[in-house]
Write a protein that holds these residues in place. Structure first.
Motif, PDB file in Angstrom:
ATOM      1  N   GLU A  32       0.836  -1.215   0.000  1.00  0.00           N
ATOM      2  CA  GLU A  32       0.000   0.000   0.000  1.00  0.00           C
ATOM      3  C   GLU A  32       0.866   1.260   0.000  1.00  0.00           C
ATOM      4  O   GLU A  32       0.545   2.233  -0.691  1.00  0.00           O
ATOM      5  N   ALA A  33       1.955   1.223   0.768  1.00  0.00           N
ATOM      6  CA  ALA A  33       2.849   2.402   0.803  1.00  0.00           C
ATOM      7  C   ALA A  33       3.486   2.591  -0.572  1.00  0.00           C
ATOM      8  O   ALA A  33       3.559   3.718  -1.081  1.00  0.00           O
ATOM      9  N   ALA A  34       3.926   1.494  -1.181  1.00  0.00           N
ATOM     10  CA  ALA A  34       4.556   1.591  -2.510  1.00  0.00           C
ATOM     11  C   ALA A  34       3.589   2.220  -3.507  1.00  0.00           C
ATOM     12  O   ALA A  34       3.977   3.023  -4.358  1.00  0.00           O
ATOM     13  N   SER A  35       2.324   1.884  -3.379  1.00  0.00           N
ATOM     14  CA  SER A  35       1.336   2.374  -4.351  1.00  0.00           C
ATOM     15  C   SER A  35       1.036   3.867  -4.169  1.00  0.00           C
ATOM     16  O   SER A  35       0.350   4.455  -5.001  1.00  0.00           O
ATOM     17  N   ARG A  36       1.571   4.481  -3.122  1.00  0.00           N
ATOM     18  CA  ARG A  36       1.434   5.938  -2.966  1.00  0.00           C
ATOM     19  C   ARG A  36       2.481   6.677  -3.800  1.00  0.00           C
ATOM     20  O   ARG A  36       2.493   7.906  -3.825  1.00  0.00           O
ATOM     21  N   ALA A  37       3.365   5.941  -4.439  1.00  0.00           N
ATOM     22  CA  ALA A  37       4.413   6.581  -5.265  1.00  0.00           C
ATOM     23  C   ALA A  37       3.768   7.322  -6.437  1.00  0.00           C
ATOM     24  O   ALA A  37       2.701   6.924  -6.918  1.00  0.00           O
ATOM     25  N   PRO A  38       4.427   8.393  -6.900  1.00  0.00           N
ATOM     26  CA  PRO A  38       3.902   9.095  -8.074  1.00  0.00           C
ATOM     27  C   PRO A  38       4.084   8.253  -9.332  1.00  0.00           C
ATOM     28  O   PRO A  38       5.034   7.468  -9.418  1.00  0.00           O
ATOM     29  N   SER A  39       3.158   8.382 -10.279  1.00  0.00           N
ATOM     30  CA  SER A  39       3.338   7.715 -11.580  1.00  0.00           C
ATOM     31  C   SER A  39       2.785   8.623 -12.672  1.00  0.00           C
ATOM     32  O   SER A  39       1.884   9.426 -12.416  1.00  0.00           O
ATOM     33  N   HIS A  40       3.345   8.442 -13.870  1.00  0.00           N
ATOM     34  CA  HIS A  40       2.991   9.289 -15.006  1.00  0.00           C
ATOM     35  C   HIS A  40       1.484   9.201 -15.267  1.00  0.00           C
ATOM     36  O   HIS A  40       0.969   8.105 -15.521  1.00  0.00           O
ATOM     37  N   PHE A  41       0.763  10.302 -15.188  1.00  0.00           N
ATOM     38  CA  PHE A  41      -0.702  10.333 -15.336  1.00  0.00           C
ATOM     39  C   PHE A  41      -1.408   9.351 -14.395  1.00  0.00           C
ATOM     40  O   PHE A  41      -2.453   8.803 -14.715  1.00  0.00           O
ATOM     41  N   ASN A  42      -0.783   9.091 -13.264  1.00  0.00           N
ATOM     42  CA  ASN A  42      -1.330   8.133 -12.291  1.00  0.00           C
ATOM     43  C   ASN A  42      -1.568   6.764 -12.927  1.00  0.00           C
ATOM     44  O   ASN A  42      -2.552   6.074 -12.646  1.00  0.00           O
ATOM     45  N   SER A  43      -0.624   6.383 -13.796  1.00  0.00           N
ATOM     46  CA  SER A  43      -0.793   5.125 -14.553  1.00  0.00           C
ATOM     47  C   SER A  43      -0.564   3.884 -13.699  1.00  0.00           C
ATOM     48  O   SER A  43      -1.028   2.793 -14.049  1.00  0.00           O
ATOM     49  N   GLN A  44       0.188   4.030 -12.598  1.00  0.00           N
ATOM     50  CA  GLN A  44       0.450   2.901 -11.684  1.00  0.00           C
ATOM     51  C   GLN A  44       0.839   1.635 -12.450  1.00  0.00           C
ATOM     52  O   GLN A  44       0.156   0.611 -12.360  1.00  0.00           O
ATOM     53  N   PRO A  45       1.950   1.725 -13.184  1.00  0.00           N
ATOM     54  CA  PRO A  45       2.296   0.619 -14.082  1.00  0.00           C
ATOM     55  C   PRO A  45       2.863  -0.617 -13.384  1.00  0.00           C
ATOM     56  O   PRO A  45       3.180  -1.597 -14.045  1.00  0.00           O
ATOM     57  N   TRP A  46       2.975  -0.584 -12.063  1.00  0.00           N
ATOM     58  CA  TRP A  46       3.641  -1.676 -11.336  1.00  0.00           C
ATOM     59  C   TRP A  46       2.651  -2.721 -10.837  1.00  0.00           C
ATOM     60  O   TRP A  46       1.533  -2.414 -10.425  1.00  0.00           O
ATOM     61  N   ARG A  47       3.098  -3.951 -10.843  1.00  0.00           N
ATOM     62  CA  ARG A  47       2.396  -5.041 -10.136  1.00  0.00           C
ATOM     63  C   ARG A  47       3.470  -5.797  -9.362  1.00  0.00           C
ATOM     64  O   ARG A  47       4.606  -5.926  -9.833  1.00  0.00           O
ATOM     65  N   PHE A  48       3.092  -6.286  -8.197  1.00  0.00           N
ATOM     66  CA  PHE A  48       4.060  -6.919  -7.290  1.00  0.00           C
ATOM     67  C   PHE A  48       3.715  -8.387  -7.097  1.00  0.00           C
ATOM     68  O   PHE A  48       2.540  -8.731  -6.984  1.00  0.00           O
ATOM     69  N   ILE A  49       4.720  -9.208  -7.038  1.00  0.00           N
ATOM     70  CA  ILE A  49       4.479 -10.616  -6.674  1.00  0.00           C
ATOM     71  C   ILE A  49       5.246 -10.889  -5.382  1.00  0.00           C
ATOM     72  O   ILE A  49       6.484 -10.762  -5.335  1.00  0.00           O
ATOM     73  N   VAL A  50       4.477 -11.213  -4.351  1.00  0.00           N
ATOM     74  CA  VAL A  50       5.065 -11.519  -3.048  1.00  0.00           C
ATOM     75  C   VAL A  50       5.266 -13.033  -3.007  1.00  0.00           C
ATOM     76  O   VAL A  50       4.301 -13.791  -3.060  1.00  0.00           O
ATOM     77  N   VAL A  51       6.510 -13.452  -2.949  1.00  0.00           N
ATOM     78  CA  VAL A  51       6.796 -14.892  -3.015  1.00  0.00           C
ATOM     79  C   VAL A  51       7.222 -15.386  -1.631  1.00  0.00           C
ATOM     80  O   VAL A  51       8.254 -14.945  -1.097  1.00  0.00           O
ATOM     81  N   GLU A  52       6.425 -16.303  -1.081  1.00  0.00           N
ATOM     82  CA  GLU A  52       6.774 -16.890   0.226  1.00  0.00           C
ATOM     83  C   GLU A  52       6.864 -18.410   0.143  1.00  0.00           C
ATOM     84  O   GLU A  52       7.265 -19.050   1.115  1.00  0.00           O
ATOM     85  N   ASP A  53       6.469 -18.944  -0.992  1.00  0.00           N
ATOM     86  CA  ASP A  53       6.501 -20.395  -1.186  1.00  0.00           C
ATOM     87  C   ASP A  53       7.964 -20.864  -1.201  1.00  0.00           C
ATOM     88  O   ASP A  53       8.755 -20.450  -2.060  1.00  0.00           O
ATOM     89  N   LYS A  54       8.291 -21.724  -0.215  1.00  0.00           N
ATOM     90  CA  LYS A  54       9.695 -22.135  -0.007  1.00  0.00           C
ATOM     91  C   LYS A  54      10.298 -22.775  -1.254  1.00  0.00           C
ATOM     92  O   LYS A  54      11.467 -22.559  -1.589  1.00  0.00           O
ATOM     93  N   GLU A  55       9.471 -23.616  -1.923  1.00  0.00           N
ATOM     94  CA  GLU A  55       9.958 -24.325  -3.102  1.00  0.00           C
ATOM     95  C   GLU A  55      10.347 -23.346  -4.207  1.00  0.00           C
ATOM     96  O   GLU A  55      11.401 -23.451  -4.828  1.00  0.00           O
TER      97      GLU A  55
END
Ligand SMILES: Cc1cc2nc3c(=O)[nH]c(=O)nc-3n(C[C@H](O)[C@H](O)[C@H](O)COP(=O)(O)O)c2cc1C
Length: 279
Positions: A32-55
């Motif tokens: 949520e904090a990362a998504s407060r970052a500025p982006s060009h025309f509020n395009s929010q071009p980022w998607r995050f993958i949180v990886v916790e699977d040990k394998e």
């Protein structure tokens, strides 16, 4: 934590983390904090993958270790990055930049400097340095409780075009936000760039994380709660140095140095503070 303190303390953690998972609240806060970052025309071009699977973490760790070893063995790592390596404190202080390799087995020490200076990186493998670095990299990634992959929408991220520049600027803002928030939460964070520098290995990670064609994998980090007693890697570095203020800043135009009293104003960032220590 106060913002200036977080800025002062922010640094790469290149030692192992504590084994416990990052709490759900902290994970949510990071995104949520990362998504407060500025982006060009509020395009929010980022998607995050949180990886916790040990394998999956173990597979990425193998890929990271393999990437590091291959980049060292074929000499490309040394050729590409030689100019950033410092092998004594004096040189590190004088340049105010680069990474200072301050932890290295005694046997390797004399050779490494020679090899880095003479651009014969492949020689390093003969002395086992590429295996050491590959193993260090694999271990440190494998033992991380969490990996965070950041992807950018290819519609926004077109290298060589303005959108590529703007998406990169946005990405930087996201990463710095993540870094400051992790600092405040006592979570360590480290870029794991080498697998993205080896084309077939990057493709393996993209497949493993099932990233669709519309998104480009642009960064991977390892994260975990910091362990103040963690042992250092066999070959390790620090990079606390920064260029002096008067070298970094100009006044009104490129040719004019910062005048007094601006140049010698008291440092609100560093006054009374200690330089951050490991990890
Ligand atoms: C684009 C980019 C890629 C990086 N890749 C790596 C990496 O693969 N491994 C690593 O340990 N640090 C990596 N770093 C971190 C830098 O080495 C580090 O930020 C710099 O030396 C300053 O150290 P500090 O973060 O502790 O202040 C990367 C940083 C950036 C911006």
């Amino acid at each position: 934590m106060d913002l200036l303190e977080a800025i002062r303390r922010r640094k790469t953690t290149n030692t192992p983390f504590r084994p416990e998972r990052i709490s759900d609240e902290h994970k949510r806060l990071l995104i949520e904090a990362a998504s407060r970052a500025p982006s060009h025309f509020n395009s929010q071009p980022w998607r995050f993958i949180v990886v916790e699977d040990k394998e999956r973490i173990a597979q990425i760790a193998d890929i990271a270790g393999d990437s590091m070893k291959r980049l060292m063995d074929d000499g490309s790592f040394v050729a590409r990055y030689r100019r950033y390596f410092r092998f004594d404190e004096k040189e590190s202080t004088a340049t105010g930049s680069g990474i200072y390799v301050d932890n290295i087995p005694a046997l390797l020490k004399p050779m490494v400097r020679l090899v880095f200076s003479e651009q014969v990186g492949a020689l390093l493998s003969k002395f086992g340095a590429s295996s050491i670095l590959g193993n260090d990299q694999r271990k440190i990634v494998r033992d991380a409780p969490l990996l965070l992959a950041i992807t950018l929408d290819r519609q926004e991220y077109k290298p060589g075009e303005l959108s590529g520049l703007y998406a990169s600027i946005t990405l930087g803002a996201v990463i710095q936000t993540l870094w400051l928030v992790t600092t405040a939460l006592d979570i360590g964070m480290q870029f794991i760039s080498t697998p993205l520098e080896v084309t077939d290995n990057k493709a393996r990670i993209v497949a493993l994380l099932k990233i669709p064609d519309e998104y480009e994998l642009v960064a991977i980090f390892r994260m975990g709660y910091k362990d103040p007693d963690a042992a250092r890697n066999t070959i390790d570095w620090t990079s606390n140095q920064r260029k002096p203020f008067t070298e970094l800043a100009r006044y009104n135009d490129w040719e004019t140095p910062v005048p007094e009293p601006f140049a010698s104003a008291r440092s609100l960032l560093w006054e009374g503070a200690e330089t951050p220590s490991r990890p």
